[in-house]
Design an enzyme around this catalytic site. Sequence first.
Site, mmCIF file in Angstrom:
data_model
loop_
_atom_site.group_PDB
_atom_site.id
_atom_site.type_symbol
_atom_site.label_atom_id
_atom_site.label_comp_id
_atom_site.label_asym_id
_atom_site.label_seq_id
_atom_site.Cartn_x
_atom_site.Cartn_y
_atom_site.Cartn_z
ATOM 1 N N PHE A 11 -20.099 -4.046 -28.634
ATOM 2 C CA PHE A 11 -20.795 -2.826 -29.081
ATOM 3 C C PHE A 11 -21.703 -2.783 -30.246
ATOM 4 N N ASP A 33 -18.562 -15.388 -29.611
ATOM 5 C CA ASP A 33 -17.853 -14.039 -28.872
ATOM 6 C C ASP A 33 -16.787 -14.817 -27.750
ATOM 7 N N THR A 36 -13.896 -10.883 -24.557
ATOM 8 C CA THR A 36 -12.543 -10.188 -24.190
ATOM 9 C C THR A 36 -13.089 -9.158 -23.053
ATOM 10 N N THR A 120 -14.074 -0.941 -41.626
ATOM 11 C CA THR A 120 -13.770 0.531 -41.321
ATOM 12 C C THR A 120 -13.269 1.278 -42.067
ATOM 13 N N ASP A 121 -13.610 2.276 -42.027
ATOM 14 C CA ASP A 121 -13.066 3.448 -42.981
ATOM 15 C C ASP A 121 -11.424 3.871 -42.895
ATOM 16 N N GLU A 122 -11.291 3.210 -41.677
ATOM 17 C CA GLU A 122 -9.650 3.611 -41.248
ATOM 18 C C GLU A 122 -8.875 2.783 -42.305
ATOM 19 N N TYR A 147 -4.354 -1.300 -35.816
ATOM 20 C CA TYR A 147 -5.506 -1.751 -35.904
ATOM 21 C C TYR A 147 -6.007 -1.645 -37.194
ATOM 22 N N SER A 148 -5.720 -0.553 -37.768
ATOM 23 C CA SER A 148 -6.278 -0.306 -39.296
ATOM 24 C C SER A 148 -5.548 -1.251 -40.253
ATOM 25 N N LYS A 151 -7.222 -4.572 -39.945
ATOM 26 C CA LYS A 151 -8.496 -4.465 -40.675
ATOM 27 C C LYS A 151 -8.245 -4.561 -42.251
ATOM 28 N N LYS A 186 -13.536 4.459 -25.550
ATOM 29 C CA LYS A 186 -13.853 4.915 -26.753
ATOM 30 C C LYS A 186 -14.372 6.474 -26.496
ATOM 31 N N PHE A 187 -14.123 7.425 -27.678
ATOM 32 C CA PHE A 187 -14.093 8.668 -27.372
ATOM 33 C C PHE A 187 -15.315 9.168 -26.679
ATOM 34 N N ASN A 246 -12.967 16.963 -33.169
ATOM 35 C CA ASN A 246 -12.998 16.299 -31.714
ATOM 36 C C ASN A 246 -13.371 17.467 -30.905
ATOM 37 N N ASP A 269 -1.138 13.482 -27.415
ATOM 38 C CA ASP A 269 -1.831 13.145 -28.705
ATOM 39 C C ASP A 269 -1.536 11.796 -28.845
HETATM 40 P P1 NAD Z 1 -15.976 -4.054 -29.626
HETATM 41 O O1 NAD Z 1 -14.486 -3.928 -29.454
HETATM 42 O O2 NAD Z 1 -17.114 -3.370 -28.927
HETATM 43 O O3 NAD Z 1 -16.547 -5.648 -29.779
HETATM 44 C C1 NAD Z 1 -15.607 -6.662 -30.307
HETATM 45 C C2 NAD Z 1 -16.289 -8.024 -29.871
HETATM 46 O O4 NAD Z 1 -15.366 -8.844 -30.427
HETATM 47 C C3 NAD Z 1 -16.325 -8.132 -28.495
HETATM 48 O O5 NAD Z 1 -17.388 -8.736 -27.855
HETATM 49 C C4 NAD Z 1 -15.010 -8.966 -28.107
HETATM 50 O O6 NAD Z 1 -15.166 -9.964 -26.917
HETATM 51 C C5 NAD Z 1 -15.146 -9.909 -29.504
HETATM 52 N N1 NAD Z 1 -13.791 -10.399 -29.778
HETATM 53 C C6 NAD Z 1 -12.682 -10.079 -29.664
HETATM 54 N N2 NAD Z 1 -11.746 -10.877 -30.115
HETATM 55 C C7 NAD Z 1 -12.511 -12.066 -30.406
HETATM 56 C C8 NAD Z 1 -12.315 -13.455 -30.915
HETATM 57 N N3 NAD Z 1 -10.736 -13.823 -31.094
HETATM 58 N N4 NAD Z 1 -13.007 -14.315 -31.003
HETATM 59 C C9 NAD Z 1 -14.445 -14.006 -30.935
HETATM 60 N N5 NAD Z 1 -14.752 -12.822 -30.608
HETATM 61 C C10 NAD Z 1 -13.911 -11.786 -30.304
HETATM 62 O O7 NAD Z 1 -16.021 -3.523 -31.349
HETATM 63 P P2 NAD Z 1 -16.974 -2.726 -31.978
HETATM 64 O O8 NAD Z 1 -16.754 -1.485 -32.081
HETATM 65 O O9 NAD Z 1 -18.522 -3.212 -31.854
HETATM 66 O O10 NAD Z 1 -16.583 -3.085 -33.433
HETATM 67 C C11 NAD Z 1 -17.261 -4.144 -34.152
HETATM 68 C C12 NAD Z 1 -16.743 -4.224 -35.590
HETATM 69 O O11 NAD Z 1 -17.020 -3.110 -36.330
HETATM 70 C C13 NAD Z 1 -15.244 -4.470 -35.571
HETATM 71 O O12 NAD Z 1 -14.860 -5.557 -36.793
HETATM 72 C C14 NAD Z 1 -14.835 -3.076 -36.096
HETATM 73 O O13 NAD Z 1 -13.483 -3.172 -36.831
HETATM 74 C C15 NAD Z 1 -15.860 -2.625 -36.995
HETATM 75 N N6 NAD Z 1 -16.101 -0.972 -36.991
HETATM 76 C C16 NAD Z 1 -16.296 -0.427 -35.815
HETATM 77 C C17 NAD Z 1 -16.378 0.972 -36.062
HETATM 78 C C18 NAD Z 1 -16.675 1.764 -34.544
HETATM 79 O O14 NAD Z 1 -16.824 3.050 -34.530
HETATM 80 N N7 NAD Z 1 -16.849 1.102 -33.408
HETATM 81 C C19 NAD Z 1 -16.593 1.707 -36.839
HETATM 82 C C20 NAD Z 1 -16.389 0.794 -38.329
HETATM 83 C C21 NAD Z 1 -16.346 -0.508 -38.163
HETATM 84 O O1 DAU Z 2 -13.497 5.261 -38.270
HETATM 85 C C1 DAU Z 2 -13.816 3.850 -37.708
HETATM 86 C C2 DAU Z 2 -13.077 3.755 -36.567
HETATM 87 O O2 DAU Z 2 -13.765 4.544 -35.347
HETATM 88 C C3 DAU Z 2 -13.405 2.217 -35.996
HETATM 89 O O3 DAU Z 2 -12.869 1.445 -36.937
HETATM 90 C C4 DAU Z 2 -12.740 1.840 -34.716
HETATM 91 O O4 DAU Z 2 -12.971 0.626 -34.055
HETATM 92 C C5 DAU Z 2 -13.243 2.839 -33.655
HETATM 93 O O5 DAU Z 2 -12.687 2.687 -32.414
HETATM 94 C C6 DAU Z 2 -13.047 4.282 -33.949
HETATM 95 O O6 DAU Z 2 -11.756 4.617 -34.076
HETATM 96 P P1 DAU Z 2 -11.095 6.137 -33.522
HETATM 97 O O7 DAU Z 2 -9.717 5.811 -33.418
HETATM 98 O O8 DAU Z 2 -11.606 7.144 -34.380
HETATM 99 O O9 DAU Z 2 -12.015 6.029 -32.393
HETATM 100 P P2 DAU Z 2 -11.983 6.526 -30.977
HETATM 101 O O10 DAU Z 2 -13.160 6.566 -30.261
HETATM 102 O O11 DAU Z 2 -10.684 5.957 -30.181
HETATM 103 O O12 DAU Z 2 -11.395 8.267 -31.096
HETATM 104 C C7 DAU Z 2 -12.033 9.142 -31.838
HETATM 105 C C8 DAU Z 2 -11.233 10.380 -31.982
HETATM 106 O O13 DAU Z 2 -11.235 10.944 -30.660
HETATM 107 C C9 DAU Z 2 -9.845 10.268 -32.402
HETATM 108 O O14 DAU Z 2 -9.570 11.239 -33.089
HETATM 109 C C10 DAU Z 2 -8.964 10.205 -30.903
HETATM 110 C C11 DAU Z 2 -9.719 11.227 -30.176
HETATM 111 N N1 DAU Z 2 -9.610 10.859 -28.632
HETATM 112 C C12 DAU Z 2 -9.990 9.637 -28.373
HETATM 113 C C13 DAU Z 2 -10.247 9.469 -26.896
HETATM 114 C C14 DAU Z 2 -10.480 7.988 -26.359
HETATM 115 C C15 DAU Z 2 -9.829 12.028 -27.822
HETATM 116 O O15 DAU Z 2 -9.372 13.115 -28.110
HETATM 117 N N2 DAU Z 2 -9.722 11.865 -26.556
HETATM 118 C C16 DAU Z 2 -10.038 10.472 -25.963
HETATM 119 O O16 DAU Z 2 -9.929 10.256 -24.610
#
Ligand code: NAD
Ligand code: DAU
Length: 336
Positions: A11, A33, A36, A120-122, A147-148, A151, A186-187, A246, A269
């Site tokens: 993403f 990449d 996955t 991540t902030d997590e 996960y967190s 990280k 994702k949410f 949410n 939950d």
């Molecule tokens: P994502 O899951 O959409 O993408 C992850 C990518 O990493 C995928 O393309 C996957 O194929 C690749 N990958 C997974 N395992 C691998 C491996 N072993 N070797 C090579 N490639 C691999 O994740 P995202 O949401 O784009 O998050 C990207 C980064 O940002 C992560 O480090 C995540 O912790 C961080 N982050 C995400 C968010 C969020 O809200 N999505 C917020 C803060 C930080």
């Molecule tokens: O804060 C940064 C993080 O944000 C990143 O590090 C993670 O990679 C990213 O996935 C995200 O984590 P969250 O767990 O916060 O995101 P998620 O989209 O899974 O969920 C967002 C919120 O919505 C969380 O409080 C759980 C809730 N949720 C999620 C889903 C999938 C729902 O209520 N319903 C749902 O169907």
Amino acid sequence: MRLLVTGGAGFIGSNFVHQTLASRPDVEVTVLDLFTYAGSRSALAPVADRISIVEGDIADRELVDSLVSTSDAVVHFAAESHNDNSLAEPWPFVHTNVVGTFSLLEAVRRHDVRYHHISTDEVYGDLELDDPAKFTESTPYNPSSPYSSTKASSDLLVRAWVRSFGVRATISNCSNNYGPYQHVEKFIPRQITNLIDGIRPRLYGAGQNVRDWIHVWDHNDAVWTILDRGEIGETYLIGANGEHDNRTVVQLILQAFGRDADDFDQVTDRPGHDLRYAIDSSRLRKELGWAPKYESFTDGLASTIEWYRSHEDWWRHQKERTEQGYRERGEKTIAP
Ligand code: NAD
Ligand code: DAU
């Protein structure tokens, strides 16, 4: 500049590649990449002839060493990123997020290559709902989920490699991203694509949990700001003052679809569900001069909904498998 982007088919990484190619003609991008379930070739298809794409694992130390040896900088996005998956099966999170980061750090150490670590902030755990505090760069680490915690582990490896070996690294910890190319697990994309499919949105528990939303393009602008002007060894928090619970987010999405505000289901939950995240990004703003451009969450949400409506070919094949996964893990409606 020869830039190695790990996780560039995910993403945030794929948006980063698109943004980089649009604004930095001097940058040669190589994506590493593993493709996955979360990696998308079609997210890179529009730019595939302008970049190199290597399919491989960041934990493959030989492969990583050879790619890093011909790079000027690495931006490390690759991760297992979904909390719910980490609760069901933690090992891939340890492998990719911890061992994979170790493999990259060893390579940048050997070849003295600039490294930026996406986190991540997590890692800071969560805040109380009624607490006015926000996370800052000095908040102690207190991760809750597999996960967190992986990280957080990877961030600590980076800090140790900076201090012990002089690796030229920076770290950013960002809040929840939304925007195009986010996986439908994702949410926000889950609820948008549910509504497109005529399914009611699924809210975990009472929906009081708060996330601090930022548009993915703002996150990536901040990453470039840190690459350009960040101080080596330092951590920067990225956030756009986008706190919403949410339930409110679901209701904004329902409103955009012209549906009633209570037209959602409450479901089981998430165990250990973090209550609230909130980022104080004043360091990044004051020291490096960054500011978000997508300040209206409602507008950003509207354009994201429009993107999912017009890119069904991109997400359709992921949808049924993803919902099946939620069902298999026992997601149940607890209140209509
Ligand atoms: P994502 O899951 O959409 O993408 C992850 C990518 O990493 C995928 O393309 C996957 O194929 C690749 N990958 C997974 N395992 C691998 C491996 N072993 N070797 C090579 N490639 C691999 O994740 P995202 O949401 O784009 O998050 C990207 C980064 O940002 C992560 O480090 C995540 O912790 C961080 N982050 C995400 C968010 C969020 O809200 N999505 C917020 C803060 C930080
Ligand atoms: O804060 C940064 C993080 O944000 C990143 O590090 C993670 O990679 C990213 O996935 C995200 O984590 P969250 O767990 O916060 O995101 P998620 O989209 O899974 O969920 C967002 C919120 O919505 C969380 O409080 C759980 C809730 N949720 C999620 C889903 C999938 C729902 O209520 N319903 C749902 O169907």
